[in-house]
Each structure stands twice: as structure tokens, then as C-alpha cells.
Design an enzyme around this catalytic site. Structure first.
Site, mmCIF file in Angstrom:
data_model
loop_
_atom_site.group_PDB
_atom_site.id
_atom_site.type_symbol
_atom_site.label_atom_id
_atom_site.label_comp_id
_atom_site.label_asym_id
_atom_site.label_seq_id
_atom_site.Cartn_x
_atom_site.Cartn_y
_atom_site.Cartn_z
ATOM 1 N N TYR A 144 0.832 -1.181 0.000
ATOM 2 C CA TYR A 144 0.000 0.000 0.000
ATOM 3 C C TYR A 144 0.884 1.254 0.000
ATOM 4 O O TYR A 144 1.583 1.515 0.982
ATOM 5 C CB TYR A 144 -0.906 0.001 1.248
ATOM 6 C CG TYR A 144 -2.007 -1.056 1.240
ATOM 7 C CD1 TYR A 144 -2.328 -1.777 0.088
ATOM 8 C CD2 TYR A 144 -2.740 -1.314 2.386
ATOM 9 C CE1 TYR A 144 -3.343 -2.723 0.082
ATOM 10 C CE2 TYR A 144 -3.768 -2.259 2.395
ATOM 11 C CZ TYR A 144 -4.057 -2.964 1.243
ATOM 12 O OH TYR A 144 -5.068 -3.894 1.248
ATOM 13 N N LYS A 175 -1.051 -8.132 -2.788
ATOM 14 C CA LYS A 175 -2.394 -7.555 -2.649
ATOM 15 C C LYS A 175 -2.261 -6.047 -2.797
ATOM 16 O O LYS A 175 -1.477 -5.415 -2.065
ATOM 17 C CB LYS A 175 -2.961 -7.913 -1.271
ATOM 18 C CG LYS A 175 -4.282 -7.239 -0.959
ATOM 19 C CD LYS A 175 -4.860 -7.752 0.348
ATOM 20 C CE LYS A 175 -6.076 -6.940 0.726
ATOM 21 N NZ LYS A 175 -6.716 -7.387 1.948
HETATM 22 P P1 FBP Z 1 -11.167 -4.137 2.810
HETATM 23 O O1 FBP Z 1 -11.627 -5.092 1.747
HETATM 24 O O2 FBP Z 1 -12.151 -4.025 3.929
HETATM 25 O O3 FBP Z 1 -10.754 -2.817 2.210
HETATM 26 O O4 FBP Z 1 -9.894 -4.794 3.465
HETATM 27 C C1 FBP Z 1 -8.699 -4.932 2.776
HETATM 28 C C2 FBP Z 1 -7.547 -4.485 3.642
HETATM 29 O O5 FBP Z 1 -6.321 -4.686 2.975
HETATM 30 C C3 FBP Z 1 -7.466 -5.153 5.001
HETATM 31 O O6 FBP Z 1 -6.773 -6.357 4.949
HETATM 32 C C4 FBP Z 1 -6.806 -4.092 5.823
HETATM 33 O O7 FBP Z 1 -7.173 -4.120 7.154
HETATM 34 C C5 FBP Z 1 -7.345 -2.847 5.243
HETATM 35 O O8 FBP Z 1 -7.670 -3.109 3.905
HETATM 36 C C6 FBP Z 1 -6.362 -1.713 5.317
HETATM 37 O O9 FBP Z 1 -6.948 -0.623 4.709
HETATM 38 P P2 FBP Z 1 -6.265 0.790 4.580
HETATM 39 O O10 FBP Z 1 -4.846 0.661 5.071
HETATM 40 O O11 FBP Z 1 -6.356 1.091 3.124
HETATM 41 O O12 FBP Z 1 -7.098 1.692 5.408
#
Ligand code: FBP
Length: 253
Positions: A144, A175
Site C-alpha cells: 500500500y 495484494k
Molecule cells: P477491505 O476489503 O475491507 O478494504 O480490506 C482490505 C484491507 O487490505 C485489510 O486487509 C486491511 O485491514 C485494510 O484493507 C487496510 O486498509 P487501509 O490501510 O487502506 O485503510
């Protein structure tokens, strides 16, 4: 070294993982009295025959023994609270060996590409890949983009970069966020090479809108989704699951 097998996490190569680490990453406000219970999440994944559930060490350690052999478990080895963004850096809080004791079939780790702790996270994930592969387990990187340089983590460029970043770090599955269009999804998949790509779910939309997103993801040739809120926040999670299983497993896209 040969590729680590991921077939135990797929249905003929297609993946739906039910993610539930938001209690740590976002806080209990994502949940209600029903879905805050890990048993509820387990039951959804079991009844819908999904490929895996994703939990952190606490839930893995205290709940998974009841579901051992029934549904594959992916243990998230790190996490962080929602505070201190963009600098939030979840240090590893669980080893690969511990995850295996809890019943893990794979391990996961969130990397904030472009974050101020990027270098430490890269080194930490490198060690996780080594430990996981030594035990024959796939290592999954949540990549991310987050940090002072990142204006929008969802652009085509950022998502493709994230996919490549995870691939070059040795992730078996990466992911990434949904860039929202088929061309960008396809490019992310190409950038990831042999690494499989699953797309995160994001904020809740209607079941039909989410199924449309899944169609784009599959048309782009990716492996599937690791979704949380769009399933377990839904009024009828089985309705969403039926829609997306038809797309992802039955190839109706
Ligand atoms: P969602 O499908 O609810 O968006 O979850 C995916 C995910 O990667 C989770 O594993 C993680 O907790 C969350 O998103 C983190 O989201 P962010 O850092 O974007 O707020």
C-alpha cells in the site's frame, strides 16, 4: 528455487480471501455486534467455501483451532492502528513459526511503499519470505503506497508500482488497491510477473457495484480478491458472495 505452491489457496487458480484485520487497522467502528465476532467471519467463509480467511495473531491463536482443517488461514504478521498515518509502520508481531503453530497455510505482511519506514519494512519482509519459503508457505505482501510523496495511492502508476514492488521483494501473492479500470488492473498484473495479484476491497459499495469491480479484476487476468468490508459489512453477505463467486469461480465476467 521452484515457485512456492499456492494451489491450496485457490479454486482452479482463482482466489477469494476474506480479510478481517480491520479491527486493528481501522478500529471497531468498521464492525457491528454481529460481525465483530470472529466466529461470524469464519462461518461466512466456511459456508461460502472461500479460499482462506485472514486474521492477525490474536484471532489466529485463540479461534483457529476450532476451524483447523476446515478453512485455510492466512496470518497477518504485522499491523498498525489507524493513527499516525502516513507514517504508520506495523512492525512484525508474529513469526512465521508461530503462524504455523496457529495453523497458517500462508503468511501476510503490509508494506507501506514510499512510507518513511520503507527500508526497514523491505528488510523485514525479506526475512519473512525466507522463513516462509523454508517451510513451504506462500508469503503475501499487501503493498500500500503511503507517505509524504504519495498524493493518491490508487492511481494506475502507483498500483502497478506496488505490484512490481511486491514481486521484486519475492512475494508469491501481492495484494494491491483497486485502480478502478481494467487497463490499469491488467498492467499491474503484467508488472507482477509470476507473482499472483489479488485486489483489496475498499469501502463498502452496493453488492452489484462490487460484483462489477470483480468483473473488471477478472477480465484483467488477475487471480481474485482479498476482500473484507464489502462482504461482512453487507446486510446479506451471502448475496454479495454469490455474486462474486459467480464472477470469480464460474468465470461469468
Ligand atoms: P477491505 O476489503 O475491507 O478494504 O480490506 C482490505 C484491507 O487490505 C485489510 O486487509 C486491511 O485491514 C485494510 O484493507 C487496510 O486498509 P487501509 O490501510 O487502506 O485503510
Amino acid at each position: 528455487m521452484a515457485r512456492i505452491d499456492t494451489s491450496h489457496l485457490s479454486t482452479k487458480g482463482k482466489m477469494i480471501f476474506l480479510a478481517c484485520d480491520q479491527g486493528m487497522e481501522h478500529g471497531p467502528e468498521d464492525f457491528n455486534e454481529k460481525n465483530i465476532d470472529p466466529h461470524y467471519i469464519y462461518e461466512l467463509a466456511l459456508k461460502a467455501n472461500l479460499n482462506a480467511v485472514i486474521f492477525g495473531r490474536g484471532i489466529a491463536e485463540h479461534y483457529h483451532h476450532e476451524y483447523m482443517g476446515k478453512i485455510p488461514l492466512i496470518v497477518k504478521l504485522n499491523g498498525h492502528s489507524r493513527f499516525n498515518k502516513p507514517d504508520s509502520y506495523g512492525k512484525q508481531n508474529c513469526t512465521v513459526e508461530e503462524a504455523i503453530e496457529f495453523g497458517a497455510s500462508a503468511v501476510g505482511y503490509t508494506l507501506h511503499m514510499a512510507g518513511i519506514h520503507e527500508a526497514e519494512q523491505m528488510a523485514e519482509f525479506g526475512r519473512i519470505v525466507k522463513d516462509a519459503h523454508a517451510k513451504g508457505l506462500p508469503a503475501i505482501a499487501w503493498v500500500y503506497p503511503r507517505g509524504p510523496e504519495v498524493k493518491d495511492p490508487n492511481t494506475s502508476e502507483m498500483v502497478a508500482y506496488a505490484a512490481r514492488f511486491g514481486m521484486e521483494l519475492g512475494a508469491d501473492i501481492v495484494k494491491v488497491y483497486n485502480p478502478g479500470n481494467e487497463g490499469a488492473l491488467r498492467w499491474a498484473g503484467i508488472c507482477a510477473g509470476k507473482t499472483e495479484v489479488v485486489i483489496s476491497g475498499g469501502n463498502q459499495v452496493t453488492p452489484e457495484e462490487y460484483a462489477e469491480q470483480c468483473k473488471q479484476i477478472m477480465r484483467a487476468g488477475l487471480s481474485g480478491v482479498a476482500v473484507g468490508r464489502n462482504v461482512w459489512q453487507a446486510e446479506d453477505p451471502y448475496h454479495v458472495l454469490n455474486l462474486i463467486k459467480d464472477v470469480i469461480y464460474n468465470g461469468n465476467y
